[in-house]
Design an enzyme around this catalytic site. Sequence first.
Site, PDB file in Angstrom:
ATOM      1  N   TYR A   1      46.721  29.867  43.049  1.00  0.00           N
ATOM      2  CA  TYR A   1      47.300  28.520  43.016  1.00  0.00           C
ATOM      3  C   TYR A   1      46.252  27.407  43.076  1.00  0.00           C
ATOM      4  CZ  TYR A   1      52.329  29.321  43.715  1.00  0.00           C
ATOM      5  OH  TYR A   1      53.639  29.626  43.561  1.00  0.00           O
ATOM      6  N   GLU A   2      46.586  26.295  42.433  1.00  0.00           N
ATOM      7  CA  GLU A   2      45.820  25.043  42.533  1.00  0.00           C
ATOM      8  C   GLU A   2      44.345  25.216  42.191  1.00  0.00           C
ATOM      9  OE1 GLU A   2      47.802  22.730  42.660  1.00  0.00           O
ATOM     10  OE2 GLU A   2      49.444  24.014  43.276  1.00  0.00           O
ATOM     11  N   GLY A   3      44.097  25.994  41.152  1.00  0.00           N
ATOM     12  CA  GLY A   3      42.731  26.325  40.772  1.00  0.00           C
ATOM     13  C   GLY A   3      42.311  27.600  41.481  1.00  0.00           C
TER      14      GLY A   3
END
Length: 598
Positions: free
Chosen positions: A442-444
Amino acid sequence: MPTYIPPLRDMQFMLHEVFHVVDELKVCPPHADIDADTINAVLEEGGKFAAEVAFPLNISGDQEGCTLDKTTHEVKAPKGFREAYKQYVEGGWPALSCDPEYGGQGLPFVVNGCFYEMLNSANQAWTMYPGLSHGAYECLHAHGTPEQKAMYLPKMTSGEWTGTMCLTEPHCGTDLGLLRTKAEPQADGTYRITGQKIFISAGEHDLAENIVHLVLARLPDAPQGSKGISLFLVPKFRVNADGSLGDRNAIYCGGLEHKMGIHGNATAQMILDGAVGTLVGQPNKGLQAMFVMMNAARLGVGNQSVGLTEVAFQNALAYAKDRIQMRSLSGPKAKDKPADPIIVHPDVRKMLLTAKAYAEGGRALLTFCALLLDKELHHPDDKVRKDSAELLALLTPIAKAFLTDNGWEATVMCQQVFGGHGYIKEWGMEQYVRDARINMIYEGTNTVQSLDLLGRKVLANNGATLRKFGKLVGALVEEEGVNEKMAEFINPLAYLGEQMTKFTTEIGFKGFQNPDEVGAAAVDYLRVAGHLVFGYFFARMASVALKQIAAGSTDPFYTAKLQTARFYFAKLFPETATRMRTARAGSHALMDTDAALA
């Protein structure tokens, strides 16, 4: 069946004894009246909600999952999720840290962070529905127009409406410069947005009456790449001038992702077919606005893994005390039983203590980050605000990557404590492992976080921000360096602090000559930096515990804290030596491998 007890004692220790948050926040005008009793009372009630409302839905939500009606494009969350969300809204929990101007309670982010850790322990999939809304709220609060704020923030503060972030497309994830979603200006000042987004957590559901999507798209004359991205507010239902809901907007769920874990959360494929949206912030400046939400989400994902680590540890510890298997190598311990509880075995204790140390270290880091955020936003001293923002920027990729890597390792270890039973659904451990795995993506991905830390946050300013954190370490070393009882914590911390400067300079010099050297070293570098941060916090925790014991306290909590800190420095902190060695091995063994990867 698993159980969960909110770790209120350890939270109070972090808040009041280690970080002294009340004293830190009293100088901030919005929090001048905050006191420890209020914080403790809020978290006690929050713990009850997490344990009594959200937690019982965790296994059933995972088993049932979400269902999509392909005719209406409506998604139903698992049984009980909607009712739990209604209780959450009625209890005022969405408004906890929101601006009172829009109906919020105005409590510090550091309190909200503790509450969300408990929610994540209880039910990560459910918690993601309200959790995404906080980032969307903060983005609009920072970059929305007065009209957008007046229309949307009160409803998001109350929890009547939820929010999402719509970034990823089928052909591009982290590289948002490749996105193709288009935004066509209309005569009335709105935009018609067309495209497809995937992996949108809580993108469609039946918990709230409206969903506020923040969507990245390109204007017709936008420059290529990331400099040509704009941000748009696209509601599921259009909102009339009086705040009532209008027509259904042309944004809908085209499918649900079939995932390894977090089955109770709707991870949606979102189709925009000329959906009506309004611009947030400046044209072609969408990434700057979205970073408010992305940074909040990165801290939130770290929080998810700390929550899972805590609940996995609690259940593995209870099992290890109860399960009998073989005799202790040093002789029988439970002589009245045919075998000893497995907690007597050294490696079982190692797995349990690893999870405990990673939960408590992660809790300390996230508490510190949330306190920095509160100071960045509200401290009256401009220098304190700037320093807090700079330190938070440095620690955010560590909080995301180090904590989620640790969470994965810890939940797998806790599953291992159960032996064969850990592989069986009814014990709940395999779900924690499956749920924890997404947090590293997630999120990079965590590699992207590592590149962000080493490339942007450290090397880009020649280590200036890292040196600011180093000053915190140095001050603690100077303060406690003559204390013999602290030597086992301070000496390794001081040594790594000294090594870190040399290590960073070396990697930076090699990267200047060959950028692939930065990519080859980044993941190892983040692990080293993560342990430097954890080492600093564990030394602080040990210092507090020693002072309490010296003052006559017989509370076993402090003894336990010292034992956990000793374990951390003896068994986990030495990972830094290996990581520095592999980072220094360079890029050659990775990049000169065309034959191996043919």
